[in-house]
Design a protein around this motif. Sequence first.
Motif, short mmCIF file in Angstrom:
data_model
loop_
_atom_site.label_atom_id
_atom_site.label_comp_id
_atom_site.label_asym_id
_atom_site.label_seq_id
_atom_site.Cartn_x
_atom_site.Cartn_y
_atom_site.Cartn_z
N GLU A 176 0.83 -1.20 0.00
CA GLU A 176 0.00 0.00 0.00
C GLU A 176 0.86 1.25 0.00
N ALA A 177 1.93 1.22 0.80
CA ALA A 177 2.85 2.36 0.84
C ALA A 177 3.57 2.52 -0.49
N ALA A 178 3.99 1.40 -1.08
CA ALA A 178 4.74 1.45 -2.33
C ALA A 178 3.89 1.98 -3.48
N GLN A 179 2.58 1.71 -3.44
CA GLN A 179 1.69 2.11 -4.52
C GLN A 179 1.26 3.56 -4.42
N THR A 180 1.57 4.20 -3.30
CA THR A 180 1.23 5.61 -3.14
C THR A 180 2.16 6.46 -3.98
N ASP A 181 1.60 7.35 -4.76
CA ASP A 181 2.40 8.20 -5.64
C ASP A 181 3.08 9.29 -4.82
N ASP A 182 4.41 9.22 -4.76
CA ASP A 182 5.16 10.22 -4.00
C ASP A 182 5.86 11.23 -4.90
N GLY A 183 5.70 11.08 -6.24
CA GLY A 183 6.33 12.01 -7.16
C GLY A 183 7.84 12.05 -7.03
N ASP A 184 8.42 10.93 -6.60
CA ASP A 184 9.87 10.84 -6.40
C ASP A 184 10.37 11.87 -5.38
N ASP A 185 9.47 12.24 -4.47
CA ASP A 185 9.82 13.19 -3.42
C ASP A 185 10.11 12.39 -2.14
N SER A 186 11.35 12.41 -1.68
CA SER A 186 11.72 11.60 -0.53
C SER A 186 11.01 12.05 0.74
N LEU A 187 10.66 13.32 0.83
CA LEU A 187 9.95 13.82 2.01
C LEU A 187 8.52 13.28 2.04
N VAL A 188 7.88 13.26 0.87
CA VAL A 188 6.53 12.70 0.77
C VAL A 188 6.56 11.21 1.11
N ARG A 189 7.60 10.51 0.62
CA ARG A 189 7.73 9.08 0.90
C ARG A 189 7.88 8.83 2.39
N LEU A 190 8.72 9.64 3.05
CA LEU A 190 8.91 9.51 4.50
C LEU A 190 7.59 9.66 5.24
N GLU A 191 6.85 10.70 4.93
CA GLU A 191 5.60 10.97 5.65
C GLU A 191 4.53 9.94 5.33
N THR A 192 4.49 9.45 4.09
CA THR A 192 3.52 8.42 3.72
C THR A 192 3.79 7.14 4.50
N ASP A 193 5.03 6.70 4.50
CA ASP A 193 5.40 5.48 5.22
C ASP A 193 5.15 5.63 6.72
N PHE A 194 5.50 6.80 7.25
CA PHE A 194 5.34 7.03 8.69
C PHE A 194 3.87 6.97 9.09
N LEU A 195 3.00 7.59 8.32
CA LEU A 195 1.59 7.61 8.67
C LEU A 195 0.98 6.21 8.60
N LEU A 196 1.26 5.48 7.53
CA LEU A 196 0.73 4.12 7.41
C LEU A 196 1.27 3.24 8.54
N MET A 197 2.54 3.38 8.84
CA MET A 197 3.15 2.56 9.89
C MET A 197 2.54 2.86 11.26
N THR A 198 2.42 4.14 11.60
CA THR A 198 1.95 4.49 12.94
C THR A 198 0.47 4.18 13.12
N GLN A 199 -0.31 4.29 12.06
CA GLN A 199 -1.71 3.89 12.15
C GLN A 199 -1.82 2.40 12.47
N ALA A 200 -0.98 1.60 11.80
CA ALA A 200 -0.97 0.16 12.07
C ALA A 200 -0.45 -0.13 13.48
N LEU A 201 0.57 0.61 13.90
CA LEU A 201 1.13 0.39 15.23
C LEU A 201 0.12 0.77 16.32
N ALA A 202 -0.55 1.90 16.16
CA ALA A 202 -1.50 2.35 17.17
C ALA A 202 -2.60 1.32 17.36
N GLU A 203 -3.12 0.80 16.26
CA GLU A 203 -4.17 -0.21 16.33
C GLU A 203 -3.64 -1.50 16.97
#
Length: 310
Positions: free
Chosen positions: A261-288
């Motif tokens: 799911e994280a890999a399929q998210t379009d980050d426009g080759d922006d490393s900052l967008v990739r960081l925040e996308t991965d972080f949000l998906l990860m922490t949502q899973a961790l919180a649950e």
Amino acid sequence: MWFKHLHLYRLHDAPELGAADLETALAEQAFRPLNGAEARRLGWCTPAGRAGTQYLHELQGHRLMTALRQERILPTAVVKEELEERVETQETAEGRKLRRQEKLTLKEQIYEELLPRAFVRSQKVDLWWDTRHQLIGINTSSRKRAEEILDLLRESLGSLRVTPLATQTLPMRAMTTWLGDAASRPADMQLGDQVELKAKGDDGVLRARQVDLDSDEIQQLLDSDRQASKLALGIEGRLSFVLHDDLAVKSLSFDDALIDEAAQTDDGDDSLVRLETDFLLMTQALAESIERLIAWLGGESTTTSDTTTA
């Protein structure tokens, strides 16, 4: 960005601090490189590295901060060898044995001389602050290192009251029960293939990997009064991990579906967008997942630990 380990802490009376104020507080404790006379130093750095300028990333109540720790590595054997040579030289020249205090003074001088030439080891440690659940998770395998990061956050904020996350049922007792009685396992729990069993006496620790934990051999060990101090568990569609008897969650491995799911998210080759996308998906899973883990362990303990820090 995907965490490997977590030490979890409960926040009490968390400071009301907006993102802008927290960013300023972190910047004031920003990391500065070691000078020649320093053995170690700790400070905040940008989670995105050179790609970013922010010390704080906050997304939907989840905060990400990163500490950078530098330490000079001066092997004890090197100091010992140099000390022995200097002691021998001085004792020969003066025709007497050096006193203990003289040797200690000489050892300190050697340490100060060699320290600036020692190798420097750097380590980044991520901190996750879940503002909705008032929970802090620190991505490190070491409890001591986690406490160091909390001290840095406390220094940055002025005060911070936290206790290690604790549950009504002790993890060792619960893990031993789950391992010995399949019917006691929560419906959403997956049993892994790794365990550490401690004997109540002096029979040591038994570690097993890639084994069937429902096998007769494991059951026989439990029957001999061994208890599970580590146990591999999983939550389908979310993650797998090894639960430790101090409630540390280690060897985290996130489900392929989540990674995809994280890999399929379009980050426009922006490393900052990739960081925040991965972080949000990860922490949502961790919180649950942490909520489920607390429920498995009978709910959170209401007793405030003596290790509360302020």
